[in-house]
Structures are given as structure tokens and as C-alpha cells.
Design an enzyme around this catalytic site. Structure first.
Site: not given
Length: 339
Positions: A37-39, A41, A63, A244, A282
Site C-alpha cells: 500500500v506504499g508504507k 514511500t 520489514d 480497496e 478512459c
């Protein structure tokens, strides 16, 4: 596209992490969420912003995937190292699965560590009987090292949710476990000293008193950190998710569990939001944006008393100092989608 109306109620929290930067008393900041999920970043970006307003900042990855090196395009290890281009921001990547034998035997992986007999073996068996103690002892050693480094603020880029929740339980588990071991040591000390002789040497050559002193020092450190973790003025947890179902479910589970550990959390970063350009044809983008909007609405309903920060999905990969710095700005200055 509908226009977002900003609520002006006093209870409304701004969609920014500026409050974390302003809270000078914060010492420990955890960043976590479901995998992918982008932890990393987010934690790197938050560290960059904090480095602007703090004397010294340490970013730690717990991690096993260790993405800090990839994010900054610089190799990090178990020793803190300055990040290229910064004078007060350092990083380190640690293995959360260390060995309790290093602690009890004080001999790493040499022969004595793996051949503890007699009372030493009893102590090791007692320690291993505590669920999660091996991992927790490694965590304790890391905390002891971090405390000695005297950084003003420490940010943890944590592993996916399940591991993170165990990670945050460790101080309480260790404090109770070490207190019990210390109690048993005091209770049976006369007997053990009689058995071992005046020098208190274990069959593997280690001194029992020295081992117990080491455990007691560790217990004191853990007790102090445990108190700090439960103090909202010193510790907070930043939840990272994407719009999500599974990610939202994990976030709710994590927030509920953090409450049981008395760990403050009042910020959520929602990554990978699509903002199709006006007039875009789109269909996939529009359909996905509608799906995301449904979950974003749920997040805002569930966490109306949180700082909910909305981060866009970018066309380029957020990697390297320059792109991370640019991305980090959106944590404190809300992104304005195209109209």
C-alpha cells in the site's frame, strides 16, 4: 467530478500530516498497513519532512523485505547511516528475527551459545517458553541500540499488519517476562550460588550474575519504552492504506488493536488515488475512480476524527531523493486534483 466541501467544524482534522511535524514531543512514529500500500514511500516521505523541523531523525525498516535501500537508491544495513544529501536524516535496516541465544549467552553463534547446559539451559528453556520471546528479544536489543544513538525522532517502516501488531506487543510481553525471570533469579539465587560455587559460573563459562544483570538492564529499558509507547505525546502510529476492501479491512483491524495496546493513532494516508483528467474518455480510469470513491467515502465516514491524507497515483515510480521529496510535500500540502 464533484467538488469536495471542507467541513469547518472544530472537530474536523485537516487532510495533512502537519500536526505530526508540529508535535515536537513525538519521539516514536510507526508507519504501517497491509503489504503493497506504499508504507515505505510514506515513511520515507514523512522522514524527509520531519528532517526539516527536527535536529536528528532516524528511519528504521523492520520489514524483512527491506525497501529503504531501494527507495533511496543507497545501501543500508544494521548500523545507522546518513542518507545521501541529508545532514540530519539517517536510516538502518534491521532483522526482526534475531536470536535470544545472543542475549542469554552473550556469545553470538559461537560454540558456547549453542551448547548451554545445566542452569544456562534451564534459563534458555524458560525464555523460549514465552510466546514470541525470540523475536521480542531482538526488538529489545534494537531499542537499546536506538536509545543510545540519541536521535530526536525515530520512524519505523514496519512489516505488513500481522507482524507489526506483534511487534508492538513486544514491550509488554518482555516487561512481564523479564520481571518473572528476575523474580525467579532472586528467589533461587542462594540455591543457585550454592550449586555453582562462589564465582557463579555456568557450565558454558558465563557468569549467572552477569547474565541476570544484563536481563535486568534490558527490563528497565523495555519498561521505559513501554511507557513511552503508551504516551500519545511521545508515540503515534500512521496507518497507510489504499481505497480497496481488503486494505480498509486491515486498517480497521489495526486501529482496533492499536487501541487495545493504548497506542495513539489519528492519521491515515490513503495512497494510489486516481484523479482522471476532466473530459478523459478512459473508461477503466473512470470506473476505478468510482470504485475508489466508494471506499474513500467509507474511510471518511469511519474516521472523521482522523487526519485523512489523500495521495494520488503518479505516472512515475516514487524512488530516489528528488521524487521522494516532491511526493513528501503532498503529505503536508493537500493534493489538489485537476478540475
Amino acid at each position: 467530478m464533484s467538488t469536495t466541501v471542507i467541513n469547518t467544524d472544530d472537530d474536523y482534522l485537516e487532510p495533512t500530516l502537519q500536526s505530526i511535524l508540529d508535535q515536537q514531543s513525538l519521539r516514536w512514529i510507526f508507519v504501517g498497513g497491509k503489504g503493497g500500500v506504499g508504507k515505505t514511500t510514506t515513511s520515507c516521505s514523512l522522514a524527509i519532512q520531519l528532517a526539516k523541523v527536527r535536529r536528528s531523525v532516524l528511519l528504521i525498516s523492520t520489514d524483512p523485505a527491506h525497501n529503504l535501500s531501494d527507495a533511496f537508491s543507497q545501501k543500508f544495513g544494521k548500523e545507522a547511516r546518513l542518507i545521501d544529501g541529508f545532514t540530519n536524516l539517517s536510516a538502518m535496516e534491521i532483522d526482526p528475527n534475531g536470536s535470544i541465544q545472543d542475549l542469554l549467552a552473550g556469545q553470538g553463534e559461537n560454540e558456547g551459545a549453542g551448547d548451554m547446559g545445566g542452569v544456562g539451559g534451564m534459563m534458555q528453556d524458560l525464555a523460549f517458553a514465552i510466546p514470541g520471546i525470540d523475536e521480542a528479544m531482538s526488538f529489545a536489543e534494537v531499542l537499546k541500540q536506538v536509545k543510545s544513538l540519541s536521535y530526536e525522532t525515530i520512524i519505523f517502516d514496519t512489516a505488513p499488519t500481522g507482524h507489526t501488531l506483534r511487534f508492538l506487543q513486544f514491550p509488554s510481553v518482555l516487561e512481564k517476562a523479564l520481571a518473572k525471570v528476575s523474580q525467579l533469579s532472586s528467589q533461587y539465587s542462594p540455591l543457585l550460588n550454592g550449586f555453582l560455587g562462589s564465582n557463579g559460573t555456568l557450565p558454558n563459562g558465563q557468569n549467572l550474575n552477569e547474565m541476570m544483570e544484563k536481563l535486568e538492564t534490558l527490563r528497565a529499558t523495555i519498561s521505559e519504552v513501554n511507557t513511552q509507547f503508551k504516551d500519545a505525546s511521545q508515540t503515534t502510529f500512521v496507518c497507510v492504506c489504499i481505497p480497496e476492501f481488503l486494505s480498509l479491512y486491515e486498517t480497521e483491524r489495526m486501529i482496533q488493536e492499536l487501541a487495545t495496546y493504548s497506542i495513539d493513532t489519528h492519521s491515515i494516508v490513503v495512497n494510489q488515488l486516481l484523479f482522471p483528467k476532466p473530459g478523459s474518455d478512459c473508461k477503466q480510469c473512470t470506473a476505478r475512480r468510482e470504485m475508489q470513491k466508494k471506499y474513500l467515502d467509507q474511510i471518511e465516514d469511519l474516521y472523521d476524527d482522523f487526519n485523512v491524507v489523500k495521495m494520488p497515483l503518479l505516472v512515475e515510480e516514487v524512488r530516489g531523493k528528488e521524487r521522494l521529496e516532491k511526493f513528501s510535500e503532498m503529505l503536508v500540502k493537500p493534493f489538489v486534483p485537476p478540475q
